[in-house]
Design a protein around this motif. Structure first.
Motif, mmCIF file in Angstrom:
data_model
loop_
_atom_site.group_PDB
_atom_site.id
_atom_site.type_symbol
_atom_site.label_atom_id
_atom_site.label_comp_id
_atom_site.label_asym_id
_atom_site.label_seq_id
_atom_site.Cartn_x
_atom_site.Cartn_y
_atom_site.Cartn_z
ATOM 1 N N ASP A 12 0.830 -1.207 0.000
ATOM 2 C CA ASP A 12 0.000 0.000 0.000
ATOM 3 C C ASP A 12 0.861 1.252 0.000
ATOM 4 O OD1 ASP A 12 0.593 -0.974 2.777
ATOM 5 O OD2 ASP A 12 -0.149 1.032 3.247
ATOM 6 N N LYS A 13 0.230 2.377 -0.248
ATOM 7 C CA LYS A 13 0.904 3.661 -0.105
ATOM 8 C C LYS A 13 -0.116 4.692 0.354
ATOM 9 C CE LYS A 13 0.768 4.198 -5.164
ATOM 10 N NZ LYS A 13 1.616 4.313 -6.360
ATOM 11 N N PRO A 14 0.332 5.747 1.000
ATOM 12 C CA PRO A 14 -0.620 6.731 1.542
ATOM 13 C C PRO A 14 -1.359 7.464 0.437
ATOM 14 C CG PRO A 14 1.632 7.539 1.726
ATOM 15 C CD PRO A 14 1.724 6.108 1.284
ATOM 16 N N GLY A 15 -2.535 7.926 0.775
ATOM 17 C CA GLY A 15 -3.339 8.684 -0.181
ATOM 18 C C GLY A 15 -4.352 9.525 0.560
ATOM 19 N N PHE A 16 -5.529 9.651 -0.023
ATOM 20 C CA PHE A 16 -6.597 10.463 0.562
ATOM 21 C C PHE A 16 -7.909 9.689 0.487
ATOM 22 C CE2 PHE A 16 -3.448 13.282 -1.285
ATOM 23 C CZ PHE A 16 -3.194 14.180 -0.259
ATOM 24 N N ALA A 17 -8.857 10.108 1.299
ATOM 25 C CA ALA A 17 -10.204 9.545 1.244
ATOM 26 C C ALA A 17 -11.208 10.689 1.168
ATOM 27 C CB ALA A 17 -10.487 8.678 2.467
ATOM 28 N N VAL A 18 -12.325 10.438 0.481
ATOM 29 C CA VAL A 18 -13.401 11.422 0.386
ATOM 30 C C VAL A 18 -14.090 11.526 1.739
ATOM 31 C CG1 VAL A 18 -15.588 11.998 -0.727
ATOM 32 C CG2 VAL A 18 -13.760 10.914 -2.059
ATOM 33 N N THR A 19 -14.120 12.717 2.292
ATOM 34 C CA THR A 19 -14.751 12.916 3.602
ATOM 35 C C THR A 19 -15.987 13.814 3.541
ATOM 36 O OG1 THR A 19 -13.218 14.746 4.035
ATOM 37 C CG2 THR A 19 -12.614 12.570 4.874
ATOM 38 N N GLN A 20 -16.185 14.496 2.399
ATOM 39 C CA GLN A 20 -17.375 15.334 2.256
ATOM 40 C C GLN A 20 -17.689 15.481 0.780
ATOM 41 O OE1 GLN A 20 -16.969 19.442 3.407
ATOM 42 N NE2 GLN A 20 -19.170 19.824 3.436
ATOM 43 N N ILE A 21 -18.981 15.476 0.469
ATOM 44 C CA ILE A 21 -19.460 15.781 -0.879
ATOM 45 C C ILE A 21 -20.373 16.988 -0.729
ATOM 46 C CG2 ILE A 21 -20.744 14.953 -2.875
ATOM 47 C CD1 ILE A 21 -20.019 12.086 -1.960
ATOM 48 N N THR A 22 -19.968 18.119 -1.274
ATOM 49 C CA THR A 22 -20.731 19.353 -1.066
ATOM 50 C C THR A 22 -21.954 19.389 -1.980
ATOM 51 O OG1 THR A 22 -19.638 20.722 -2.748
ATOM 52 C CG2 THR A 22 -18.525 20.490 -0.613
ATOM 53 N N LYS A 23 -22.882 20.249 -1.663
ATOM 54 C CA LYS A 23 -24.097 20.367 -2.478
ATOM 55 C C LYS A 23 -23.788 20.887 -3.879
ATOM 56 C CE LYS A 23 -25.261 25.003 -0.721
ATOM 57 N NZ LYS A 23 -26.290 25.818 -0.040
ATOM 58 N N GLU A 24 -22.615 21.556 -4.033
ATOM 59 C CA GLU A 24 -22.199 22.036 -5.356
ATOM 60 C C GLU A 24 -21.465 20.964 -6.158
ATOM 61 O OE1 GLU A 24 -22.779 25.212 -2.478
ATOM 62 O OE2 GLU A 24 -21.318 23.566 -2.483
ATOM 63 N N GLY A 25 -21.288 19.774 -5.582
ATOM 64 C CA GLY A 25 -20.650 18.689 -6.310
ATOM 65 C C GLY A 25 -19.149 18.609 -6.157
#
Length: 690
Positions: free
Chosen positions: A85-98
């Motif tokens: 594995d390697k470090p990355g990011f995760a989606v933590t919010q989906i705004t109303k503007e997309g």
């Protein structure tokens, strides 16, 4: 709405002997392999049959996604392991503007890790596949507004744009909270190096699996491709704890790359939780970590000799003998489709426009090196225009049409922001001069491409390298930009490298959601494409006055081509229309108090800019043409200048006919294909006006 179709994983391999070449390609395949921390099982389970076929043993995948192979029998019992594995990011919010917001997953060691993802193409790894995206960045034309944004970017400041306008559109793409997000880029090979995130660590996995082709002459060896290395190697701990019949006498860990090579026995390992050793009943382990350049960055680079050393370390730890010329084991690399090659998006309602734009957008053309774009435009001109086309003394491409009166000029530029070679140090470090308003932070620590003149030494016309990242940083922008191509100065000169040649980063344009499209040099390949499309719409016999369609050179940083054209045609020109970007503040990083127009709502009448203002009467002519043709038109003021400014000093008013765009002068530029199509129609309508 296009699905997750992603860009082709092209491995750029330098000319080396066959065995080194194969090694480099194998290591690059491991560096490119998708294994987001915590969700490695999505991909690693599918590797088990591939690795079994390659090594002549049975690899098994457990519930977490660890891959394990046992070879041999008896004692001693050995373990050789890597972390995939390697470090990355995760989606933590989906705004109303997309828009998507992110949080980092896994520890990182480099201060510029987060910033290296700003203003770049990304991809969201959903359960249905990869979805292309970009990370927002402040518009390059709005530098004055961001002069106080001086500190290095953190994950909390990253905004991800997938081309959606609402949370519902994001959901339709299959994106959900906690989905992994990573840089959309295959491994990058240059000289004898392979570059990419965690390149040293992934080379260790290539070495473990390659060593597993051999069987220990004495005892038993367990080969482990472990998951969740970023969390202290619990994957390996689980393997050791859940194999009660295997009491390891010796464990060798192939670790992440360091600035210096490391090989020693230790009782505690930084980055490895002590519980892993307890799970295996161990009081020490043997570690081997390769020396890499730019450790912890997106261009971490491992040389061929360091990868070979890792293989020797894996073989020693496994108690196996290697053949004189080892056959390195590759893994399948996910194909990432470009806008120009994706059959799904090419066939939809915007496919023709997208394909034509991609043909120009993916070509390099720093100022004074526009020939590729010029030739591509010439080849796509209708026959009447090609017959009329001429190239002037500086390289402007000019098509003239209509009766010789009341000349109207439409001008788009072919060049893009980038860099030129300023000097070459003895060790091969290339100092770069900025051409145009390139945002330096968007190039630092990214792959680099140096463009040679056509046919130099009979070889390919590019040299691969990297933009050198700072070792550490507190401020966002670096003072000087340098690149390195894996060669010293003598080798570079032998390849044909000279001062003045262009340097960019690799680029592959891609379709986002709906009609949204991203690629570097939208400024002004979108304008060049719209002008080309307009010419194909026009019957020159119907023009009521003289029209010059001009694709200019050296607009970025000097308006050089426009000045030459203005000296020749300015005095007889009644109006000039600059076909260029309208830099919109419709981003989460800009204030909407000016330059706010919406992508997808139509072309823009660029009425005021830094260098000129169009007269009200000329603006009304444009509005009239738009109304008559049924074209929605937006109006606004933005920052920056255009080619038409050079004509204003000869009495010709300059009016911008533009497409709205986000994230200008960066690799993440975004537009809407509907705006390009309507801009082409508007240019044709204005050209035919009496």
């Amino acid at each position: 709405m296009p699905r997750s179709a992603a860009l082709a994983s092209v491995i750029c391999v330098a000319a080396f002997p066959a065995q080194v070449d194969a090694q480099q390609q194998a290591v690059a395949s491991w560096v490119s392999f998708d294994a987001p921390v915590g969700l490695e099982m999505r991909t690693t389970r599918g590797l088990a049959p591939v690795l079994s076929a390659a090594t002549g043993g049975t690899w098994r995948a457990d519930a977490l996604g660890n891959l394990v192979l046992r070879k041999g029998a008896g004692v001693p019992k050995r373990v050789v392991a890597c972390a995939v594995d390697k470090p990355g990011f995760a989606v933590t919010q989906i705004t109303k503007e997309g828009m998507l917001r992110l949080h980092r997953v896994g520890n990182v060691s480099h201060a510029l890790w987060d910033q290296a993802h700003e203003g770049q193409q990304l991809e969201v790894l959903t359960a249905r596949g990869a979805v292309p995206a970009v990370s927002a960045i402040a518009n390059g034309h709005f530098a004055q507004q961001h002069r106080r944004d001086s500190l290095v970017v953190t994950a909390d400041e990253l905004w991800v744009d997938v081309g959606a306008s609402s949370a519902a559109e994001v959901a339709a793409l299959g994106i959900a909270l906690l989905d992994p997000v990573q840089r959309r880029l295959a491994a990058w090979s240059y000289g004898e190096y392979v570059a990419g995130a965690a390149a040293g660590q992934r080379a260790g996995c290539a070495a473990v699996v390659t060593a597993a082709q051999s069987t220990p002459s004495q005892g038993e060896t367990m080969f482990v491709v472990s998951v969740q290395g970023a969390f202290g190697w619990p994957g390996l701990g689980g393997v050791l704890a859940k194999t009660p019949d295997f009491h390891a006498d010796q464990v060798t860990l192939l670790m992440n790359g360091r600035s210096d090579r490391v090989q020693r026995h230790v009782r505690s390992v930084p980055g490895v939780n002590a519980a892993v050793l307890r799970a295996g009943g161990l009081d020490s382990v043997r570690i081997a970590a390769p020396a890499v350049r730019h450790a912890g960055t997106l261009v971490e680079s491992i040389a061929a000799n360091e990868a070979a050393w890792l293989l020797d370390q894996a073989a020693q730890g496994a108690g196996v003998s290697l053949p004189p010329t080892p056959t390195w084991v590759s893994v399948p690399v996910r194909r990432r489709a470009s806008a120009a090659m994706d059959p799904v998006v090419r066939s939809d309602v915007y496919g023709a426009t997208m394909t034509q734009l991609a043909r120009l957008a993916d070509l390099p053309a720093t100022p004074t090196h526009e020939w590729r774009v010029r030739e591509a435009i010439m080849a796509q001109l209708p026959s009447w225009a090609r017959a009329q086309a001429a190239v002037d003394s500086v390289g402007n491409l000019i098509v003239s049409a209509g009766p010789a009166r009341d000349t109207v000029v439409f001008m788009a530029h072919m060049d893009e922001v980038g860099f030129h070679v300023a000097s070459i140090a003895r060790d091969g470090t290339v100092s770069l001069a900025t051409r145009g308003g390139a945002v330096h932070s968007a190039w630092e620590g990214q792959p680099a491409v140096l463009h040679l003149p056509r046919g130099t030494n009979g070889e390919a016309d590019t040299v691969a390298g990297v933009f050198v990242p700072r070792d550490s940083a507190r401020v966002r922008q670096m003072r000087t930009v340098t690149a390195w191509f894996g060669m010293d100065s003598a080798q570079l000169v032998a390849r044909g490298v000279r001062v003045g040649q262009g340097v960019t980063s690799p680029k592959v344009s891609v379709r986002l959601a709906g009609a949204r499209f991203t690629g570097r040099s939208m400024d002004d390949r979108a304008g060049s494409t719209a002008l080309l499309m307009a010419v194909t719409r026009i019957d020159p016999a119907t023009l009521p006055h003289a029209v010059l369609f001009v694709w200019s050179v050296q607009e970025e940083g000097g308006l050089v081509g426009a000045q030459v054209a203005a000296q020749r045609y300015g005095a007889t020109t009644s109006r000039i229309y600059s076909i260029d970007t309208f830099v919109s503040s419709e981003t989460p990083l800009e204030s909407p108090h000016f330059a706010f127009v919406r992508l997808g709502d139509g072309p823009v009448l660029r009425a005021i800019e830094n260098g000129s203002i169009s007269p009200p009467a000329v603006r009304e002519q444009v509005r009239t043409a738009a109304r008559s043709a049924g074209i929605p038109l937006q109006t606004g003021l933005t920052q920056g200048g255009t080619d038409g400014t050079a004509f204003t000093f000869y009495g010709a008013p300059n009016t911008g006919l533009s497409w709205p765009g986000r994230y200008s002068h960066t690799p993440a530029e975004v537009l809407d294909l509907r705006d390009v199509e309507r801009l082409a129609a508007l240019i044709a309508a204005v050209a035919l006006q009496r």
